[in-house]
Design a protein around this motif. Sequence first.
Motif, PDB file in Angstrom:
ATOM      1  N   ALA A   1     126.009  27.971  -2.205  1.00 23.07           N
ATOM      2  CA  ALA A   1     126.252  26.798  -3.033  1.00 23.07           C
ATOM      3  C   ALA A   1     126.162  25.527  -2.200  1.00 23.07           C
ATOM      4  CB  ALA A   1     127.628  26.904  -3.690  1.00 23.07           C
ATOM      5  N   THR A   2     126.536  25.612  -0.917  1.00 23.55           N
ATOM      6  CA  THR A   2     126.496  24.441  -0.038  1.00 23.55           C
ATOM      7  C   THR A   2     125.066  23.960   0.162  1.00 23.55           C
ATOM      8  OG1 THR A   2     128.480  25.183   1.113  1.00 23.55           O
ATOM      9  CG2 THR A   2     127.110  23.574   2.249  1.00 23.55           C
ATOM     10  N   LEU A   3     124.135  24.881   0.430  1.00 23.81           N
ATOM     11  CA  LEU A   3     122.739  24.480   0.580  1.00 23.81           C
ATOM     12  C   LEU A   3     122.169  23.998  -0.750  1.00 23.81           C
ATOM     13  CD1 LEU A   3     120.221  24.130   2.276  1.00 23.81           C
ATOM     14  CD2 LEU A   3     119.662  26.543   1.871  1.00 23.81           C
ATOM     15  N   GLY A   4     122.555  24.653  -1.825  1.00 24.78           N
ATOM     16  CA  GLY A   4     122.097  24.210  -3.137  1.00 24.78           C
ATOM     17  C   GLY A   4     122.521  22.790  -3.429  1.00 24.78           C
ATOM     18  N   ARG A   5     123.776  22.456  -3.133  1.00 26.16           N
ATOM     19  CA  ARG A   5     124.280  21.110  -3.374  1.00 26.16           C
ATOM     20  C   ARG A   5     123.578  20.109  -2.471  1.00 26.16           C
ATOM     21  NH1 ARG A   5     124.947  18.165  -6.988  1.00 26.16           N
ATOM     22  NH2 ARG A   5     125.909  19.971  -8.016  1.00 26.16           N
ATOM     23  N   ALA A   6     123.352  20.480  -1.201  1.00 31.13           N
ATOM     24  CA  ALA A   6     122.651  19.582  -0.282  1.00 31.13           C
ATOM     25  C   ALA A   6     121.251  19.261  -0.804  1.00 31.13           C
ATOM     26  CB  ALA A   6     122.573  20.211   1.108  1.00 31.13           C
TER      27      ALA A   6
ATOM     28  N   SER B   1     124.122  39.442  -9.626  1.00 32.45           N
ATOM     29  CA  SER B   1     123.915  38.075  -9.132  1.00 32.45           C
ATOM     30  C   SER B   1     124.804  37.054  -9.831  1.00 32.45           C
ATOM     31  CB  SER B   1     122.444  37.690  -9.284  1.00 32.45           C
ATOM     32  OG  SER B   1     121.619  38.483  -8.465  1.00 32.45           O
ATOM     33  N   THR B   2     126.011  37.432 -10.158  1.00 34.66           N
ATOM     34  CA  THR B   2     126.922  36.537 -10.883  1.00 34.66           C
ATOM     35  C   THR B   2     127.148  35.232 -10.121  1.00 34.66           C
ATOM     36  OG1 THR B   2     128.028  38.445 -11.850  1.00 34.66           O
ATOM     37  CG2 THR B   2     129.200  36.334 -11.923  1.00 34.66           C
ATOM     38  N   GLU B   3     127.400  35.340  -8.817  1.00 39.69           N
ATOM     39  CA  GLU B   3     127.673  34.146  -8.022  1.00 39.69           C
ATOM     40  C   GLU B   3     126.467  33.205  -7.990  1.00 39.69           C
ATOM     41  OE1 GLU B   3     129.050  32.961  -3.461  1.00 39.69           O
ATOM     42  OE2 GLU B   3     129.240  35.034  -4.163  1.00 39.69           O
ATOM     43  N   LEU B   4     125.280  33.771  -7.888  1.00 39.29           N
ATOM     44  CA  LEU B   4     124.069  32.950  -7.894  1.00 39.29           C
ATOM     45  C   LEU B   4     123.899  32.250  -9.238  1.00 39.29           C
ATOM     46  CD1 LEU B   4     121.467  31.959  -6.567  1.00 39.29           C
ATOM     47  CD2 LEU B   4     120.375  34.105  -7.295  1.00 39.29           C
TER      48      LEU B   4
ATOM     49  N   ILE C   1     125.989  29.244  -9.353  1.00 35.56           N
ATOM     50  CA  ILE C   1     125.422  28.113  -8.610  1.00 35.56           C
ATOM     51  C   ILE C   1     124.401  27.379  -9.473  1.00 35.56           C
ATOM     52  CG2 ILE C   1     123.991  27.477  -6.631  1.00 35.56           C
ATOM     53  CD1 ILE C   1     125.305  29.816  -5.111  1.00 35.56           C
ATOM     54  N   PHE C   2     123.546  28.133 -10.138  1.00 32.36           N
ATOM     55  CA  PHE C   2     122.580  27.503 -11.029  1.00 32.36           C
ATOM     56  C   PHE C   2     123.279  26.771 -12.173  1.00 32.36           C
ATOM     57  CE2 PHE C   2     119.346  30.376  -9.146  1.00 32.36           C
ATOM     58  CZ  PHE C   2     118.342  29.444  -8.943  1.00 32.36           C
ATOM     59  N   ALA C   3     124.298  27.375 -12.745  1.00 33.08           N
ATOM     60  CA  ALA C   3     124.987  26.773 -13.886  1.00 33.08           C
ATOM     61  C   ALA C   3     125.615  25.437 -13.530  1.00 33.08           C
ATOM     62  CB  ALA C   3     126.057  27.727 -14.418  1.00 33.08           C
ATOM     63  N   ALA C   4     125.970  25.244 -12.244  1.00 35.50           N
ATOM     64  CA  ALA C   4     126.580  23.995 -11.796  1.00 35.50           C
ATOM     65  C   ALA C   4     125.542  22.914 -11.506  1.00 35.50           C
ATOM     66  CB  ALA C   4     127.425  24.249 -10.549  1.00 35.50           C
ATOM     67  N   ALA C   5     124.268  23.275 -11.548  1.00 34.20           N
ATOM     68  CA  ALA C   5     123.192  22.326 -11.259  1.00 34.20           C
ATOM     69  C   ALA C   5     122.734  21.628 -12.544  1.00 34.20           C
ATOM     70  CB  ALA C   5     122.017  23.055 -10.616  1.00 34.20           C
ATOM     71  N   PRO C   6     122.166  20.439 -12.428  1.00 40.55           N
ATOM     72  CA  PRO C   6     121.598  19.786 -13.619  1.00 40.55           C
ATOM     73  C   PRO C   6     120.393  20.572 -14.124  1.00 40.55           C
ATOM     74  CG  PRO C   6     121.821  18.232 -11.774  1.00 40.55           C
ATOM     75  CD  PRO C   6     122.021  19.609 -11.221  1.00 40.55           C
ATOM     76  N   VAL C   7     120.303  20.780 -15.394  1.00 40.07           N
ATOM     77  CA  VAL C   7     119.198  21.571 -15.930  1.00 40.07           C
ATOM     78  C   VAL C   7     117.861  20.870 -15.715  1.00 40.07           C
ATOM     79  CG1 VAL C   7     119.267  20.654 -18.299  1.00 40.07           C
ATOM     80  CG2 VAL C   7     118.480  23.014 -17.887  1.00 40.07           C
TER      81      VAL C   7
ATOM     82  N   VAL D   1     122.356  31.111 -19.007  1.00 42.72           N
ATOM     83  CA  VAL D   1     123.149  30.433 -17.978  1.00 42.72           C
ATOM     84  C   VAL D   1     123.459  28.999 -18.396  1.00 42.72           C
ATOM     85  CG1 VAL D   1     123.031  29.482 -15.634  1.00 42.72           C
ATOM     86  CG2 VAL D   1     122.389  31.872 -16.053  1.00 42.72           C
ATOM     87  N   PHE D   2     122.488  28.328 -18.992  1.00 42.67           N
ATOM     88  CA  PHE D   2     122.664  26.922 -19.364  1.00 42.67           C
ATOM     89  C   PHE D   2     123.083  26.726 -20.815  1.00 42.67           C
ATOM     90  CE2 PHE D   2     120.191  26.560 -15.491  1.00 42.67           C
ATOM     91  CZ  PHE D   2     120.825  25.497 -14.856  1.00 42.67           C
ATOM     92  N   GLY D   3     123.298  27.834 -21.530  1.00 42.55           N
ATOM     93  CA  GLY D   3     123.747  27.721 -22.916  1.00 42.55           C
ATOM     94  C   GLY D   3     122.716  27.088 -23.834  1.00 42.55           C
ATOM     95  N   LEU D   4     121.440  27.382 -23.569  1.00 41.40           N
ATOM     96  CA  LEU D   4     120.350  26.812 -24.345  1.00 41.40           C
ATOM     97  C   LEU D   4     119.577  27.917 -25.055  1.00 41.40           C
ATOM     98  CD1 LEU D   4     118.932  24.392 -21.613  1.00 41.40           C
ATOM     99  CD2 LEU D   4     120.379  23.754 -23.554  1.00 41.40           C
ATOM    100  N   SER D   5     118.827  27.544 -26.072  1.00 40.40           N
ATOM    101  CA  SER D   5     117.885  28.492 -26.650  1.00 40.40           C
ATOM    102  C   SER D   5     116.756  28.723 -25.653  1.00 40.40           C
ATOM    103  CB  SER D   5     117.305  27.938 -27.957  1.00 40.40           C
ATOM    104  OG  SER D   5     116.457  26.831 -27.686  1.00 40.40           O
ATOM    105  N   TYR D   6     116.077  29.844 -25.796  1.00 38.08           N
ATOM    106  CA  TYR D   6     114.955  30.118 -24.908  1.00 38.08           C
ATOM    107  C   TYR D   6     113.914  29.011 -25.020  1.00 38.08           C
ATOM    108  CZ  TYR D   6     110.835  32.218 -22.816  1.00 38.08           C
ATOM    109  OH  TYR D   6     109.741  32.445 -22.033  1.00 38.08           O
TER     110      TYR D   6
END
Length: 269
Positions: A163-168, A187-190, A193-199, A236-241
């Motif tokens: 998550a640290t590299l992802g945020r950087a 891959s729950t943790e991964l 990390i994606f869910a915390a990123a802007p879509v 992950v992002f709560g969106l339709s496909y």
Amino acid sequence: MTADIVDSHCHLDFPDFEGQLDAVIARAAEAGVTRMVTICTRLRNEPAVRAIAEAHDPVFYAAGTHPMSAAEEPLATVEQLVALAAHPKFVGIGETGLDYHYTAESKAVQKQSLRIHIAAARETGLPLIIHARDADDDMAQILTEEHRAGPYPCVMHCFSSSATLGRAALDLGFYLSMSGIAAFPRSTELREIFAAAPVDRILVETDSPYLAPPPHRGKRNEPAFTAHTARVGAEVFGLSYEDFAARTSANFDRLFAKAAAWRGAQGTA
């Protein structure tokens, strides 16, 4: 109708696809994967990779020296990479990066190669395509240092780091690309990390022939399977496909602007 989506990273020149490209690209189209970027990992193979892009309308390409090959291949030059970028379907620099999992003994040359590729991305304005494995601290440091020296666009391909590299990376304005790894059950943790990123900073890819997502895990991956990873991404992002496909395709067009412009020039946009 199947929503259009982009496979932002695959390796169509690998032997796994020999003699099968027409069928592979046709299956991709059936799955809604209307564009793909095939990646050259050794510059001596660039002519063959370029030929694939020239022969197939949906295919674009990028080229660089993979970090795991950095000690085996002649060191690329900025001038060499900039010259390749003159081709209308050459849309990215790399993949390059750092891999300390298998090739830690070549750290020094990997870092040197990475900085050369960054300079080429800065000069051309084409996105840098980063491979990172077990090298988070050095990767964050080099990307940040170089960005301060002059900005450049970038995607963290097949992102599965911390998550640290992802945020950087996100803080530098970069993109994270979601591969089949993100669809693996463990891959729950991964996925978090994606869910915390802007879509609007997410891409999808296969990295085929590797890392096939369920239900094809353990088999040869191919661009059509982008759709399976994208369905997980939508969850992950709560969106339709359809919405997720549209957003990630728009993200691709923003980052890989040369591919978007070429597509528009062909009258297919």
